[in-house]
Motif scaffolding. Structure first.
Motif, PDB file in Angstrom:
ATOM      1  N   LYS A   1     -12.213  -0.544 -10.805  1.00  0.00           N
ATOM      2  CA  LYS A   1     -13.569  -0.020 -10.987  1.00  0.00           C
ATOM      3  C   LYS A   1     -14.621  -0.913 -10.349  1.00  0.00           C
ATOM      4  CE  LYS A   1     -11.841   3.220 -13.498  1.00  0.00           C
ATOM      5  NZ  LYS A   1     -10.933   3.962 -12.663  1.00  0.00           N
ATOM      6  N   PHE A   2     -14.328  -2.220 -10.284  1.00  0.00           N
ATOM      7  CA  PHE A   2     -15.337  -3.166  -9.801  1.00  0.00           C
ATOM      8  C   PHE A   2     -14.653  -4.423  -9.274  1.00  0.00           C
ATOM      9  CE2 PHE A   2     -18.302  -6.717 -10.527  1.00  0.00           C
ATOM     10  CZ  PHE A   2     -19.392  -6.268  -9.795  1.00  0.00           C
ATOM     11  N   ILE A   3     -15.214  -4.993  -8.215  1.00  0.00           N
ATOM     12  CA  ILE A   3     -14.739  -6.273  -7.680  1.00  0.00           C
ATOM     13  C   ILE A   3     -15.934  -7.203  -7.602  1.00  0.00           C
ATOM     14  CG2 ILE A   3     -13.695  -7.467  -5.719  1.00  0.00           C
ATOM     15  CD1 ILE A   3     -12.293  -4.879  -4.968  1.00  0.00           C
ATOM     16  N   ASP A   4     -15.827  -8.378  -8.240  1.00  0.00           N
ATOM     17  CA  ASP A   4     -16.928  -9.337  -8.134  1.00  0.00           C
ATOM     18  C   ASP A   4     -16.640 -10.315  -6.992  1.00  0.00           C
ATOM     19  OD1 ASP A   4     -15.170 -11.270  -9.097  1.00  0.00           O
ATOM     20  OD2 ASP A   4     -16.215 -11.546 -11.007  1.00  0.00           O
ATOM     21  N   SER A   5     -17.515 -11.296  -6.803  1.00  0.00           N
ATOM     22  CA  SER A   5     -17.367 -12.219  -5.672  1.00  0.00           C
ATOM     23  C   SER A   5     -16.069 -13.021  -5.770  1.00  0.00           C
ATOM     24  CB  SER A   5     -18.567 -13.152  -5.575  1.00  0.00           C
ATOM     25  OG  SER A   5     -18.710 -13.888  -6.773  1.00  0.00           O
ATOM     26  N   SER A   6     -15.656 -13.379  -6.979  1.00  0.00           N
ATOM     27  CA  SER A   6     -14.386 -14.097  -7.147  1.00  0.00           C
ATOM     28  C   SER A   6     -13.216 -13.207  -6.750  1.00  0.00           C
ATOM     29  CB  SER A   6     -14.174 -14.525  -8.596  1.00  0.00           C
ATOM     30  OG  SER A   6     -15.293 -15.170  -9.099  1.00  0.00           O
ATOM     31  N   GLY A   7     -13.317 -11.928  -7.096  1.00  0.00           N
ATOM     32  CA  GLY A   7     -12.266 -10.975  -6.727  1.00  0.00           C
ATOM     33  C   GLY A   7     -12.178 -10.801  -5.219  1.00  0.00           C
ATOM     34  N   LEU A   8     -13.342 -10.728  -4.555  1.00  0.00           N
ATOM     35  CA  LEU A   8     -13.353 -10.645  -3.092  1.00  0.00           C
ATOM     36  C   LEU A   8     -12.711 -11.889  -2.498  1.00  0.00           C
ATOM     37  CD1 LEU A   8     -16.808  -9.230  -1.901  1.00  0.00           C
ATOM     38  CD2 LEU A   8     -14.545  -8.221  -1.612  1.00  0.00           C
ATOM     39  N   GLY A   9     -13.068 -13.039  -3.045  1.00  0.00           N
ATOM     40  CA  GLY A   9     -12.477 -14.290  -2.578  1.00  0.00           C
ATOM     41  C   GLY A   9     -10.966 -14.286  -2.737  1.00  0.00           C
ATOM     42  N   ALA A  10     -10.497 -13.743  -3.851  1.00  0.00           N
ATOM     43  CA  ALA A  10      -9.054 -13.667  -4.098  1.00  0.00           C
ATOM     44  C   ALA A  10      -8.380 -12.762  -3.067  1.00  0.00           C
ATOM     45  CB  ALA A  10      -8.778 -13.155  -5.504  1.00  0.00           C
ATOM     46  N   LEU A  11      -9.022 -11.625  -2.729  1.00  0.00           N
ATOM     47  CA  LEU A  11      -8.449 -10.725  -1.717  1.00  0.00           C
ATOM     48  C   LEU A  11      -8.340 -11.428  -0.368  1.00  0.00           C
ATOM     49  CD1 LEU A  11     -10.124  -7.284  -2.515  1.00  0.00           C
ATOM     50  CD2 LEU A  11      -7.712  -7.912  -2.795  1.00  0.00           C
ATOM     51  N   VAL A  12      -9.383 -12.179  -0.003  1.00  0.00           N
ATOM     52  CA  VAL A  12      -9.354 -12.912   1.264  1.00  0.00           C
ATOM     53  C   VAL A  12      -8.262 -13.976   1.231  1.00  0.00           C
ATOM     54  CG1 VAL A  12     -10.653 -14.492   2.756  1.00  0.00           C
ATOM     55  CG2 VAL A  12     -11.772 -12.461   1.818  1.00  0.00           C
ATOM     56  N   SER A  13      -8.141 -14.668   0.110  1.00  0.00           N
ATOM     57  CA  SER A  13      -7.113 -15.688  -0.065  1.00  0.00           C
ATOM     58  C   SER A  13      -5.716 -15.075   0.059  1.00  0.00           C
ATOM     59  CB  SER A  13      -7.301 -16.341  -1.432  1.00  0.00           C
ATOM     60  OG  SER A  13      -6.241 -17.174  -1.744  1.00  0.00           O
TER      61      SER A  13
ATOM     62  N   GLN B   1     -17.432   2.997  -4.614  1.00  0.00           N
ATOM     63  CA  GLN B   1     -18.181   1.790  -4.936  1.00  0.00           C
ATOM     64  C   GLN B   1     -17.562   0.558  -4.271  1.00  0.00           C
ATOM     65  OE1 GLN B   1     -18.604   1.015  -9.116  1.00  0.00           O
ATOM     66  NE2 GLN B   1     -20.045  -0.653  -8.807  1.00  0.00           N
ATOM     67  N   VAL B   2     -16.240   0.455  -4.336  1.00  0.00           N
ATOM     68  CA  VAL B   2     -15.553  -0.682  -3.721  1.00  0.00           C
ATOM     69  C   VAL B   2     -15.660  -0.590  -2.196  1.00  0.00           C
ATOM     70  CG1 VAL B   2     -13.303  -1.786  -3.399  1.00  0.00           C
ATOM     71  CG2 VAL B   2     -14.023  -1.075  -5.682  1.00  0.00           C
ATOM     72  N   ARG B   3     -15.572   0.613  -1.647  1.00  0.00           N
ATOM     73  CA  ARG B   3     -15.712   0.786  -0.199  1.00  0.00           C
ATOM     74  C   ARG B   3     -17.098   0.318   0.258  1.00  0.00           C
ATOM     75  NH1 ARG B   3     -12.698   3.028   3.199  1.00  0.00           N
ATOM     76  NH2 ARG B   3     -11.549   4.266   1.704  1.00  0.00           N
ATOM     77  N   MET B   4     -18.129   0.653  -0.516  1.00  0.00           N
ATOM     78  CA  MET B   4     -19.486   0.228  -0.170  1.00  0.00           C
ATOM     79  C   MET B   4     -19.564  -1.306  -0.172  1.00  0.00           C
ATOM     80  SD  MET B   4     -23.192   1.540  -1.627  1.00  0.00           S
ATOM     81  CE  MET B   4     -22.402   2.154  -3.058  1.00  0.00           C
ATOM     82  N   LEU B   5     -18.967  -1.931  -1.170  1.00  0.00           N
ATOM     83  CA  LEU B   5     -18.939  -3.388  -1.240  1.00  0.00           C
ATOM     84  C   LEU B   5     -18.227  -3.964  -0.013  1.00  0.00           C
ATOM     85  CD1 LEU B   5     -19.339  -6.041  -2.884  1.00  0.00           C
ATOM     86  CD2 LEU B   5     -17.074  -5.602  -3.847  1.00  0.00           C
ATOM     87  N   PHE B   6     -17.111  -3.371   0.364  1.00  0.00           N
ATOM     88  CA  PHE B   6     -16.367  -3.829   1.538  1.00  0.00           C
ATOM     89  C   PHE B   6     -17.227  -3.714   2.793  1.00  0.00           C
ATOM     90  CE2 PHE B   6     -11.545  -3.850   0.684  1.00  0.00           C
ATOM     91  CZ  PHE B   6     -11.740  -4.527  -0.502  1.00  0.00           C
ATOM     92  N   GLU B   7     -17.963  -2.604   2.917  1.00  0.00           N
ATOM     93  CA  GLU B   7     -18.794  -2.415   4.099  1.00  0.00           C
ATOM     94  C   GLU B   7     -19.952  -3.421   4.124  1.00  0.00           C
ATOM     95  OE1 GLU B   7     -19.732   1.747   3.927  1.00  0.00           O
ATOM     96  OE2 GLU B   7     -17.692   2.319   4.514  1.00  0.00           O
ATOM     97  N   LEU B   8     -20.580  -3.650   2.968  1.00  0.00           N
ATOM     98  CA  LEU B   8     -21.689  -4.606   2.897  1.00  0.00           C
ATOM     99  C   LEU B   8     -21.250  -6.031   3.223  1.00  0.00           C
ATOM    100  CD1 LEU B   8     -23.517  -3.371  -0.325  1.00  0.00           C
ATOM    101  CD2 LEU B   8     -24.408  -3.302   2.002  1.00  0.00           C
ATOM    102  N   THR B   9     -20.048  -6.386   2.836  1.00  0.00           N
ATOM    103  CA  THR B   9     -19.547  -7.753   3.039  1.00  0.00           C
ATOM    104  C   THR B   9     -18.678  -7.860   4.292  1.00  0.00           C
ATOM    105  OG1 THR B   9     -17.663  -7.292   1.605  1.00  0.00           O
ATOM    106  CG2 THR B   9     -19.599  -8.297   0.578  1.00  0.00           C
TER     107      THR B   9
END
Length: 108
Positions: free
Chosen positions: A45-57, A77-85
């Motif tokens: 449902k949601f990914i925060d900055s730590s979660g994004l960092g974990a995906l990159v890791s 919602q997650v797709r929008m976050l991916f596009e923004l970052t």
């Protein structure tokens, strides 16, 4: 050579705690011979900055092992976050597991 594909179905919120669990799960799967990993984010449902960092890791771990990582079933919602970052440029994503199977596994 037939690839050893493993699918991880993630759910809820991908945060620092869940991100650490994800790193351990991916590491264990690769230790057990997985060379293609698919993270199904349908229930995320949601990914925060730590979660994004974990995906990159996780992506770096997988690449360093000369394996492949894909994502599928990403919510709007997650797709929008991916596009923004700009994460959408890093991760290869599929609409769902069926599309992944057609495009990746069919070519094995």
């Amino acid at each position: 050579m037939i690839s050893n594909v493993k699918v991880l179905n993630l759910s809820g919120i991908l945060d620092g705690i869940r991100g650490n669990e994800l790193r351990h799960e991916v590491s264990n799967l690769m230790d057990n011979g997985a060379d293609i990993l698919l993270l199904d984010l349908k229930e995320v449902k949601f990914i925060d900055s730590s979660g994004l960092g974990a995906l990159v890791s996780v992506m770096q771990m997988v690449r360093n092992a000369n394996n492949k990582l894909y994502l599928c079933s990403i919510s709007a919602q997650v797709r929008m976050l991916f596009e923004l970052t700009k994460m959408d440029r890093i991760f290869k994503t599929f609409a769902d597991q069926d599309e992944f199977n057609r495009q990746v596994l069919a070519t094995q």
